[in-house]
Design a protein around this motif. Structure first.
Motif, PDB file in Angstrom:
ATOM      1  N   PRO A 177      -5.851   3.004 -12.173  1.00  0.00           N
ATOM      2  CA  PRO A 177      -5.127   1.806 -12.611  1.00  0.00           C
ATOM      3  C   PRO A 177      -4.979   0.759 -11.500  1.00  0.00           C
ATOM      4  N   SER A 178      -4.958   1.187 -10.244  1.00  0.00           N
ATOM      5  CA  SER A 178      -4.839   0.228  -9.135  1.00  0.00           C
ATOM      6  C   SER A 178      -6.060  -0.693  -9.072  1.00  0.00           C
ATOM      7  N   PHE A 179      -7.216  -0.208  -9.507  1.00  0.00           N
ATOM      8  CA  PHE A 179      -8.405  -1.052  -9.526  1.00  0.00           C
ATOM      9  C   PHE A 179      -8.287  -2.114 -10.613  1.00  0.00           C
ATOM     10  N   PHE A 180      -7.815  -1.711 -11.797  1.00  0.00           N
ATOM     11  CA  PHE A 180      -7.598  -2.695 -12.860  1.00  0.00           C
ATOM     12  C   PHE A 180      -6.567  -3.738 -12.425  1.00  0.00           C
ATOM     13  N   ARG A 181      -5.521  -3.295 -11.767  1.00  0.00           N
ATOM     14  CA  ARG A 181      -4.497  -4.239 -11.298  1.00  0.00           C
ATOM     15  C   ARG A 181      -5.096  -5.220 -10.281  1.00  0.00           C
ATOM     16  N   THR A 182      -6.003  -4.731  -9.436  1.00  0.00           N
ATOM     17  CA  THR A 182      -6.646  -5.612  -8.465  1.00  0.00           C
ATOM     18  C   THR A 182      -7.382  -6.743  -9.166  1.00  0.00           C
ATOM     19  N   MET A 183      -8.135  -6.413 -10.226  1.00  0.00           N
ATOM     20  CA  MET A 183      -8.855  -7.443 -10.969  1.00  0.00           C
ATOM     21  C   MET A 183      -7.883  -8.443 -11.602  1.00  0.00           C
ATOM     22  N   LEU A 184      -6.814  -7.945 -12.186  1.00  0.00           N
ATOM     23  CA  LEU A 184      -5.838  -8.831 -12.825  1.00  0.00           C
ATOM     24  C   LEU A 184      -5.192  -9.777 -11.813  1.00  0.00           C
ATOM     25  N   MET A 185      -4.834  -9.255 -10.650  1.00  0.00           N
ATOM     26  CA  MET A 185      -4.150 -10.077  -9.655  1.00  0.00           C
ATOM     27  C   MET A 185      -5.095 -11.090  -9.008  1.00  0.00           C
ATOM     28  N   LEU A 186      -6.355 -10.711  -8.778  1.00  0.00           N
ATOM     29  CA  LEU A 186      -7.317 -11.664  -8.226  1.00  0.00           C
ATOM     30  C   LEU A 186      -7.581 -12.792  -9.218  1.00  0.00           C
ATOM     31  N   GLY A 381     -13.148  -1.361   8.283  1.00  0.00           N
ATOM     32  CA  GLY A 381     -11.960  -2.140   7.990  1.00  0.00           C
ATOM     33  C   GLY A 381     -12.248  -3.550   7.548  1.00  0.00           C
ATOM     34  N   LYS A 382     -13.478  -3.997   7.735  1.00  0.00           N
ATOM     35  CA  LYS A 382     -13.846  -5.369   7.371  1.00  0.00           C
ATOM     36  C   LYS A 382     -14.882  -5.372   6.256  1.00  0.00           C
ATOM     37  N   TYR A 383     -16.003  -4.715   6.462  1.00  0.00           N
ATOM     38  CA  TYR A 383     -17.047  -4.623   5.445  1.00  0.00           C
ATOM     39  C   TYR A 383     -17.045  -3.263   4.748  1.00  0.00           C
ATOM     40  N   ILE A 384     -16.770  -2.213   5.487  1.00  0.00           N
ATOM     41  CA  ILE A 384     -16.728  -0.867   4.909  1.00  0.00           C
ATOM     42  C   ILE A 384     -15.338  -0.279   5.158  1.00  0.00           C
ATOM     43  N   ILE A 385     -14.730   0.246   4.105  1.00  0.00           N
ATOM     44  CA  ILE A 385     -13.344   0.702   4.184  1.00  0.00           C
ATOM     45  C   ILE A 385     -13.229   2.109   3.607  1.00  0.00           C
ATOM     46  N   THR A 386     -12.632   2.997   4.373  1.00  0.00           N
ATOM     47  CA  THR A 386     -12.380   4.350   3.890  1.00  0.00           C
ATOM     48  C   THR A 386     -11.334   4.306   2.782  1.00  0.00           C
ATOM     49  N   CYS A 387     -11.693   4.807   1.626  1.00  0.00           N
ATOM     50  CA  CYS A 387     -10.774   4.810   0.490  1.00  0.00           C
ATOM     51  C   CYS A 387      -9.922   6.076   0.528  1.00  0.00           C
ATOM     52  N   ASP A 388      -8.630   5.904   0.668  1.00  0.00           N
ATOM     53  CA  ASP A 388      -7.691   7.013   0.576  1.00  0.00           C
ATOM     54  C   ASP A 388      -7.433   7.257  -0.912  1.00  0.00           C
ATOM     55  N   THR A 389      -8.105   8.246  -1.473  1.00  0.00           N
ATOM     56  CA  THR A 389      -8.029   8.478  -2.915  1.00  0.00           C
ATOM     57  C   THR A 389      -6.597   8.706  -3.380  1.00  0.00           C
ATOM     58  N   LEU A 390      -5.812   9.396  -2.569  1.00  0.00           N
ATOM     59  CA  LEU A 390      -4.419   9.660  -2.943  1.00  0.00           C
ATOM     60  C   LEU A 390      -3.649   8.358  -3.112  1.00  0.00           C
ATOM     61  N   LYS A 391      -3.788   7.439  -2.146  1.00  0.00           N
ATOM     62  CA  LYS A 391      -3.077   6.157  -2.233  1.00  0.00           C
ATOM     63  C   LYS A 391      -3.642   5.294  -3.356  1.00  0.00           C
ATOM     64  N   ALA A 392      -4.955   5.391  -3.583  1.00  0.00           N
ATOM     65  CA  ALA A 392      -5.555   4.619  -4.669  1.00  0.00           C
ATOM     66  C   ALA A 392      -4.990   5.049  -6.023  1.00  0.00           C
ATOM     67  N   ILE A 393      -4.602   6.308  -6.133  1.00  0.00           N
ATOM     68  CA  ILE A 393      -4.017   6.819  -7.372  1.00  0.00           C
ATOM     69  C   ILE A 393      -2.546   6.458  -7.488  1.00  0.00           C
ATOM     70  N   THR A 394      -1.822   6.531  -6.381  1.00  0.00           N
ATOM     71  CA  THR A 394      -0.356   6.425  -6.447  1.00  0.00           C
ATOM     72  C   THR A 394       0.183   5.042  -6.088  1.00  0.00           C
ATOM     73  N   ASP A 395      -0.587   4.203  -5.396  1.00  0.00           N
ATOM     74  CA  ASP A 395      -0.107   2.876  -4.987  1.00  0.00           C
ATOM     75  C   ASP A 395      -0.816   1.805  -5.813  1.00  0.00           C
ATOM     76  N   PRO A 396      -0.112   1.116  -6.713  1.00  0.00           N
ATOM     77  CA  PRO A 396      -0.753   0.115  -7.574  1.00  0.00           C
ATOM     78  C   PRO A 396      -1.411  -1.031  -6.804  1.00  0.00           C
ATOM     79  N   ASP A 397      -0.888  -1.353  -5.614  1.00  0.00           N
ATOM     80  CA  ASP A 397      -1.402  -2.483  -4.844  1.00  0.00           C
ATOM     81  C   ASP A 397      -2.337  -2.042  -3.714  1.00  0.00           C
ATOM     82  N   TYR A 398      -2.840  -0.822  -3.777  1.00  0.00           N
ATOM     83  CA  TYR A 398      -3.610  -0.270  -2.661  1.00  0.00           C
ATOM     84  C   TYR A 398      -4.838  -1.123  -2.325  1.00  0.00           C
ATOM     85  N   PHE A 399      -5.662  -1.424  -3.322  1.00  0.00           N
ATOM     86  CA  PHE A 399      -6.879  -2.184  -3.058  1.00  0.00           C
ATOM     87  C   PHE A 399      -6.569  -3.618  -2.650  1.00  0.00           C
TER      88      PHE A 399
END
Length: 546
Positions: A177-186, A381-399
């Motif tokens: 859901p954090s990915f969908f929220r990213t699209m909506l906010m952008l 951190g600029k072009y390639i970013i390590t995705c913390d899957t746990l935070k991507a699941i639990t933090d809506p604003d992660y991306f």
């Protein structure tokens, strides 16, 4: 600034489609054992160590010195074969697939009572619930899910995904859901962005289905019903179209020497080019039926990517898995990224859990101009970013947070380039840099000065076919010339008072003689005259440059 969001760790993958027999619940277990930290204990010297939980919360980073994850512990107990140990790819894959299945049996029961991760059961449940669809949505679709995450009706996952009930049979999202929220906010912030899904396998159809449902406004959590937001990314009301269709998916082909890149758009079926003389032969039938387009060369792939993202804001690429495997899963054979570092209007961001500062990094960022790898330390951190899957699941604003951080790093870099800090450096150092720039080999000089704009200009002219292509190219390059940062010739610093006095005291030539530096010399030989090409007014051309 256009943002091309490139990522593969934005979903919990259902691996039934790839023959691995894993549900989303099991995939989540495989992720979380890599976030579970413990210490190794041995009852006596030389005995096989056991793993004991030492940190009672999930963490992507090592919480204390001397701790190791349960996933690493099991991997050490069941080592995979490398290319050096088993050169034959098919045999190596067969053996490693068997070992991975053995390891997963430990992962799947890790949180069960009596197992090493039993004390993390509560944390595991919180993460599971974050992926659950709301109960009102499940009720509307008539889905009944047991406490263990399984549908009360018997069904083979992956067998049918034509209806929403079939797609979400287990009551869980595919895409975070954090990915969908990213699209909506952008979109709300009126940002211009595009999305490219990258995968090594064929397990993405369910993800594409959910993604398109979201873009169409028919996703059960983004359809405007039950107090949920309405998402529309389908091109309606003048908006950009993000729906991913067959014409905007493709497969990547890499050459054995890693120097050539080709993209076949219009299919996700990868032909084996080794069985044919050329890539065109491999896709002869598809080309004849005009179902695919073959794009060759890193420059053309990059330009085509930007043009396709203007037409349809989502793309899907299947990367060259066999090429990656044959090269022992090294970074230089992984998912390539072509980055034009001279373009200040585009930033590409690649999210993936397997991005790290080792030669096993899953993303391979390369400079568009010369194809050279961009050092990991510069790209992280600029072009390639390590995705913390746990935070991507639990933090809506992660991306969103990661995008802001990447932009800040890129903007700081641009500011530093534009300022150049030349005034703070010794003149001789700046002069040396200028002289090195002027003495570059012909091809490298053109790559740094002309090619960054010439290639897109040629591509634009080829698409639009204006009446006056030369003028269009000239106007395009003049319009966007600021995109190419060039060194400026340094000026001599003003002479100091002591230097002026020293020059005044120097011996002057006798009266009536001429300063040697001003003495007339032989006339220059005849040379070809300079040619001045007037640039017509854009109104004089049939179609101006974009």
């Amino acid at each position: 600034m256009l943002r091309s969001l490139v990522g593969s760790e934005m979903c919990i993958r259902d691996r039934y489609d790839t023959g691995q027999g894993m549900t989303k619940e099991q995939s989540l277990c495989e992720v979380l054992v890599g976030y579970s930290w413990g210490k190794l204990e041995a009852k006596e010297l030389g005995a096989t160590p056991t793993w004991k939980l030492a940190h009672y919360a999930f963490s992507m980073l090592q919480p204390a010195e001397g701790l190791t994850t349960y996933k690493d512990f099991i991997s050490a107990q069941h080592p995979l074969k490398t290319k050096a140990e088993e050169p034959v790819l098919e045999l190596r894959n067969q053996y490693n697939r068997k070992i991975r299945n053995q390891m997963r049996q430990f992962y799947f029961v890790f949180f069960n009572p009596g197992n090493p991760g039993a004390k993390l059961k509560h944390e595991h449940e919180k993460v599971r619930k974050a992926l659950n669809l709301p109960k009102v949505v499940l009720d509307d679709m008539g889905i009944n899910v047991r406490g263990d995450g399984q549908n009360t009706e018997e069904m083979v996952p992956g067998s049918s995904k034509d209806s929403l009930a079939d797609l979400f049979f287990d009551g869980k999202y595919f895409i975070f859901p954090s990915f969908f929220r990213t699209m909506l906010m952008l979109k709300k912030a009126k940002r211009d962005f595009g999305i490219i899904f990258r995968t090594f396998g064929a397990d993405s159809m369910n993800v594409v289905t959910e993604y398109n449902r979201f873009c169409e406004g028919t996703h059960p959590c983004y359809n405007g019903k039950n107090n949920f937001p309405l998402a529309r990314f389908d091109g309606s009301k003048g908006s950009k179209n993000f729906i991913l269709d067959q014409t905007h998916v493709g497969v990547v082909h890499r050459s054995p020497n890693m120097s050539e890149i080709a993209l076949v758009m219009g299919t996700v079926k990868k032909q084996n080019p080794n069985q044919f003389q050329t890539l065109e032969d491999a896709y002869a039938k598809e080309l004849e039926e005009k179902r695919v387009t073959i794009i060759k060369g890193s420059d053309q792939v990059y330009v085509s990517m930007l043009e396709m993202l203007k037409e349809a804001s989502s793309l899907g690429w299947v990367d060259d898995y066999l090429f990656w495997k044959r090269n022992d899963e090294k970074q230089l054979a992984s998912k390539f990224m072509l980055i034009d570092q001279s373009d200040y209007n585009v930033i590409q961001i690649f999210f993936d859990e397997s991005i790290n500062d080792t030669d096993r990094c899953i993303a391979d960022p390369r400079d568009l101009m010369d194809g050279s790898p961009i050092p990991r330390r510069e790209a992280l951190g600029k072009y390639i970013i390590t995705c913390d899957t746990l935070k991507a699941i639990t933090d809506p604003d992660y991306f969103l947070k990661l995008i802001d951080q990447a932009e800040k790093l890129r903007e700081d870099e641009i500011n530093q380039i534009e300022k150049g800090s030349q005034g703070e450096r010794p003149f001789e150092e700046v002069k040396d840099e200028w002289e090195r720039f002027q003495s570059l080999p012909e091809d490298e000089y053109l790559r740094k000065t002309i090619y960054p704009l010439l290639y897109p200009a040629l591509h634009m002219v080829n698409i639009e076919r204006p009446e006056d292509p030369i003028s269009n190219i000239a106007m395009y390059m003049l319009k966007y010339k600021d995109r190419v940062p060039l060194l400026t010739k340094p000026e001599e610093p003003p002479a100091t008072r002591d230097e002026n006095e020293e020059n005044a005291n120097q011996e002057q030539p006798p009266p009536g003689t001429m300063n040697p530096s001003l003495a007339p010399g032989p006339l220059p030989s005849a040379q070809a005259p300079a040619i001045s090409i007037p640039i017509p007014n854009p109104k004089d051309t049939k179609k101006g440059a974009k």
